[in-house]
Design a protein around this motif. Structure first.
Motif, short mmCIF file in Angstrom:
data_model
loop_
_atom_site.label_atom_id
_atom_site.label_comp_id
_atom_site.label_asym_id
_atom_site.label_seq_id
_atom_site.Cartn_x
_atom_site.Cartn_y
_atom_site.Cartn_z
N GLY A 7 21.39 45.04 92.40
CA GLY A 7 21.07 43.70 91.91
C GLY A 7 19.80 43.16 92.53
N LEU A 8 19.64 43.38 93.84
CA LEU A 8 18.44 42.88 94.52
C LEU A 8 17.19 43.61 94.04
CD1 LEU A 8 17.35 40.92 96.61
CD2 LEU A 8 17.73 42.66 98.36
N THR A 9 17.32 44.89 93.76
CA THR A 9 16.17 45.65 93.25
C THR A 9 15.72 45.11 91.90
OG1 THR A 9 16.81 47.66 94.44
CG2 THR A 9 15.37 47.92 92.52
N ALA A 10 16.67 44.79 91.03
CA ALA A 10 16.31 44.21 89.73
C ALA A 10 15.57 42.89 89.92
CB ALA A 10 17.56 44.01 88.88
N GLN A 11 16.12 42.04 90.78
CA GLN A 11 15.50 40.74 91.04
C GLN A 11 14.11 40.90 91.65
OE1 GLN A 11 15.29 39.48 94.50
NE2 GLN A 11 14.11 37.70 93.83
N ALA A 12 14.00 41.76 92.67
CA ALA A 12 12.71 41.93 93.35
C ALA A 12 11.68 42.56 92.43
CB ALA A 12 12.91 42.80 94.60
N SER A 13 12.10 43.48 91.58
CA SER A 13 11.16 44.14 90.66
C SER A 13 10.57 43.14 89.68
CB SER A 13 11.87 45.26 89.91
OG SER A 13 12.38 46.23 90.79
N VAL A 14 11.43 42.31 89.10
CA VAL A 14 10.96 41.31 88.14
C VAL A 14 10.09 40.27 88.82
CG1 VAL A 14 11.68 39.49 86.57
CG2 VAL A 14 12.90 41.66 86.58
N THR A 15 10.52 39.81 89.99
CA THR A 15 9.73 38.81 90.71
C THR A 15 8.36 39.36 91.08
OG1 THR A 15 11.75 37.83 91.63
CG2 THR A 15 9.68 37.28 92.72
N THR A 16 8.33 40.60 91.57
CA THR A 16 7.06 41.21 91.94
C THR A 16 6.16 41.43 90.72
OG1 THR A 16 8.10 42.37 93.79
CG2 THR A 16 5.98 43.20 93.04
N LEU A 43 21.04 34.26 99.27
CA LEU A 43 22.43 34.66 99.04
C LEU A 43 22.68 36.10 99.47
CD1 LEU A 43 22.94 33.04 95.52
CD2 LEU A 43 23.64 32.11 97.72
N VAL A 44 21.74 36.98 99.16
CA VAL A 44 21.90 38.39 99.51
C VAL A 44 21.91 38.59 101.01
CG1 VAL A 44 20.72 40.63 99.50
CG2 VAL A 44 21.00 39.37 97.37
#
Length: 399
Positions: A225-234, A328-329
């Motif tokens: 989940g964090l990878t998805a979030q970080a990828s989109v944010t980046t 949250l993470v």
């Protein structure tokens, strides 16, 4: 750990200011560098994005080692070393004349310095200092960083417009060096014991060695989940200013909107910190998963109907994506895996994110170069976020 509340929150605030000047430049102000660098080096946005992606890769691979050093020896030395390397990276960046030189300097020098000086080590410092108020402390740290980043994005854009991107890099490297006395004087905290509620409740089980974390399904679900979030944010952060200027907005106005996006993370992070400190750990995956799904749907609105209005929706969604999930993470990980090895666990999380954070800006740049539009890029990011949020429904955290 500092004893007075004033000293404790002063330390938290200071870490946020430093991160705003360092990581804020690397993660957000870089969007203003993308176009002028591509023009000056006579290359495309895909090539510049490749350098940024390689930087994410190297920083991610270095993060577990940075985390282990921080857990073992404390924060001060690793932060100072990172700041020195970051400044050297900016000085060298101002002198690059080819794509190969850009790749080497950005990934092997500048990005490693940013990772060491402004990310894992400072998060560990805040968690170790704040104890049972870790969620709010991280929220305050990230919020102050966001305010500083909000101020520097239009500032850096203006500097680039008047001085050029090379001179801007030299000046910013000097600013980072001038900030070194802050960690030298105030970051003397020693590594402490694990005081997480989960560790106390479970008789220390939550503080298992960091290597065992990689064998736990919960870690990999969180990492997904964090990878998805970080990828989109980046990916979106790197290309957001070009997306807006392609739409016809003035560069400085676009940078101001970008700064507004970063500023939006402040209330979002504070709310996330409050939630993290007041809800059961079992509730956090549900909140986090729903948040990612909603962010993805909001971002997808631009792909369905490109307009200035949906562009503002994307900016708002990105502000939420860059704000709440990380708080949250980190608290969820502290509860599940303990605080004594927190930096090592976070370093492993950052390493696992490497493929996504490295490829997202690269793919976005080349998709734009091939199609002439950011619409398919935004659509892909929408799908990635929704999938990442849905995956968190598999996580069973302790209540």
């Amino acid at each position: 750990m500092t004893r007075s509340n004033r000293a404790r929150w002063g330390l938290v605030s200071t870490s946020g200011v430093l991160t705003g000047f360092g990581h804020g430049f690397a993660a957000f102000a870089v969007s203003a560098l993308l176009k002028p660098m591509a023009l000056d080096l006579d290359t495309g946005r895909g090539a510049i994005s490749t350098a940024i992606g390689l930087g994410r890769f190297v920083a991610g691979m270095a993060s577990p080692s940075i985390g282990r050093i921080t857990d073992a020896y404390g924060t001060r030395l690793i932060v100072i070393a990172g700041m020195v390397v970051s400044a050297i990276g900016l000085f060298l960046l101002a002198a690059v004349r080819s794509e190969i030189e850009l790749y080497i300097v950005w990934s092997l020098v500048f990005s490693v310095g940013i990772a060491a000086g402004f990310t894992v080590a400072l998060d560990k410092l805040v968690v170790a200092t704040a104890a049972d108020k870790g969620g709010m402390a991280l929220a305050v740290r990230f919020s102050i960083s966001a305010v500083v980043a909000t101020l520097i994005v239009p500032l850096v854009t203006t500097m680039i417009e008047h001085l050029g991107w090379r001179q801007t890099c030299v000046i910013w490297g000097g600013i980072i060096l001038l900030l070194i006395p802050i960690p030298y004087l105030f970051f003397g905290i020693k590594p402490g014991t694990d005081v997480s509620p989960s560790a106390v409740k479970d008789g220390g089980e939550a503080a298992a060695p960091a290597r065992s974390v990689l064998r736990q399904p919960a870690f990999w679900i969180i990492a997904g989940g964090l990878t998805a979030q970080a990828s989109v944010t980046t990916g979106l952060s790197v290309h957001l200013v070009p997306l807006m200027t392609d739409f016809g907005l003035d560069p400085v106005f676009a940078a101001t909107l970008f700064g507004g996006m970063v500023l939006l993370t402040v209330p979002v992070r504070l709310l996330a910190g409050y939630i993290a400190d007041h809800v059961l750990p079992a509730t956090l995956p549900i909140v986090l998963g729903a948040l990612l799904v909603l962010e993805g749907l909001a971002i997808g609105s631009f792909a369905l109907a490109p307009s200035f209005g949906t562009m503002l929706v994307v900016i708002g969604a990105l502000g939420v994506a860059a704000g709440a999930p990380m708080v949250l993470v980190l608290i969820l990980c502290a509860e599940l895996f303990g605080r004594s090895g927190f930096a090592t666990v976070q370093g492993n999380l950052m390493m696992v994110q490497v493929p996504g954070t490295m490829l997202a800006p690269i793919v976005a740049g080349y998709v734009h170069d091939f199609t002439g539009s950011y619409v398919p890029v935004v659509a892909g990011f929408c799908v990635l976020l929704v999938m990442g949020g849905a995956g968190l429904g598999l996580l069973k955290a302790r209540g």
